[in-house]
Write an enzyme that holds these catalytic residues in place. Sequence first.
Site, PDB file in Angstrom:
ATOM      1  N   ASP A 169      -3.561  -7.132   0.695  1.00  0.00           N
ATOM      2  CA  ASP A 169      -2.814  -5.923   0.371  1.00  0.00           C
ATOM      3  C   ASP A 169      -1.339  -6.293   0.259  1.00  0.00           C
ATOM      4  O   ASP A 169      -0.824  -7.080   1.058  1.00  0.00           O
ATOM      5  CB  ASP A 169      -3.028  -4.905   1.500  1.00  0.00           C
ATOM      6  CG  ASP A 169      -2.416  -3.562   1.195  1.00  0.00           C
ATOM      7  OD1 ASP A 169      -3.138  -2.691   0.708  1.00  0.00           O
ATOM      8  OD2 ASP A 169      -1.215  -3.375   1.455  1.00  0.00           O
ATOM      9  N   GLU A 212      -2.807  -1.130  -4.370  1.00  0.00           N
ATOM     10  CA  GLU A 212      -2.235  -2.477  -4.258  1.00  0.00           C
ATOM     11  C   GLU A 212      -3.136  -3.399  -3.444  1.00  0.00           C
ATOM     12  O   GLU A 212      -2.685  -4.404  -2.898  1.00  0.00           O
ATOM     13  CB  GLU A 212      -0.840  -2.401  -3.620  1.00  0.00           C
ATOM     14  CG  GLU A 212      -0.804  -1.894  -2.200  1.00  0.00           C
ATOM     15  CD  GLU A 212      -0.660  -0.397  -2.082  1.00  0.00           C
ATOM     16  OE1 GLU A 212      -0.187   0.055  -1.025  1.00  0.00           O
ATOM     17  OE2 GLU A 212      -1.024   0.337  -3.032  1.00  0.00           O
TER      18      GLU A 212
END
Length: 298
Positions: A169, A212
């Site tokens: 992430d 993301e």
Amino acid sequence: MPGEDTIVTNIKNLDSTDLKKPYLTFIKGPLLGQIHEITEEPTCVGRSSECNLWIEDSAISRKHFRVTVANGEIEIEDLKSTNGTYVNGDRITKSLLYDGDKIQISQDILMEVTYLDNSRVQSERVRYEMGVKDPGTGIYNKRYFLDRIQEEFAFAKRGHKGLAMVIFDLDHFKVINDTYGHLAGDLVLQKISAVVMQIVREGDLFARFGGEEFVVLMRDAHIKNALDLAERIRSKIENTEIIHDGQKIKVTISCGISEIEDHHKDYLDLIAMADQHLYRAKKQGRNRTCCAQDSLSA
């Protein structure tokens, strides 16, 4: 002159690639939308990696059926499969195939014989790519990843093979969007995806999991392989400069990794474990990789 119509005397003059060829088109199952040309070379279909067309489905045989072309005719032959090969609902040993015929080899796998010209082949492949690729980054999307991890998990369990996963992430991605704008955020996601594509192994599956968050699925791999890959990705991204409107944007990532274990019941356990270690990496300060330490010492 104005008002005159353009007359096409022969439509073939517009496209010389109108010759149609036979294809196996998946119309049901995890490979939905994929097409495979039927050529003069015999095509063996099954769940063995030795097959020309490999399908991961525990309900089909290692070598399930074979398709051959002779004298312009397409013949399908069942290879003594356990659950049988069905053409238009009838179980067959050998049979000729024609345009539109349906081939079923399990509850989830259904194919159709289709004759396609070059333009249709290209449009079908583009349509398939649009269905499995993330438009923002060009890598595989979550839907495709979830289909594949189910197949790979079943394959690894059945064959007692290794299967590892990296989930990462981008740290403080919201800050990047707020500071530089969403166009900059989109650029960051594209650049990060390109960096990772250069690092993952040829057989690894790299996909955008959402927002993301990204995943890498590593076939025939263990926790140490995943740790090495995650650290190479993390280090490379940390040292990558992304330029947007003359401004340098620095990015770091946090990673969690997992590997298939005997007590895992399904693929969701593999994802949950990697996600748990990603959460630990975030809690411990970000820009790091976390995993089960006892796995490394084993």
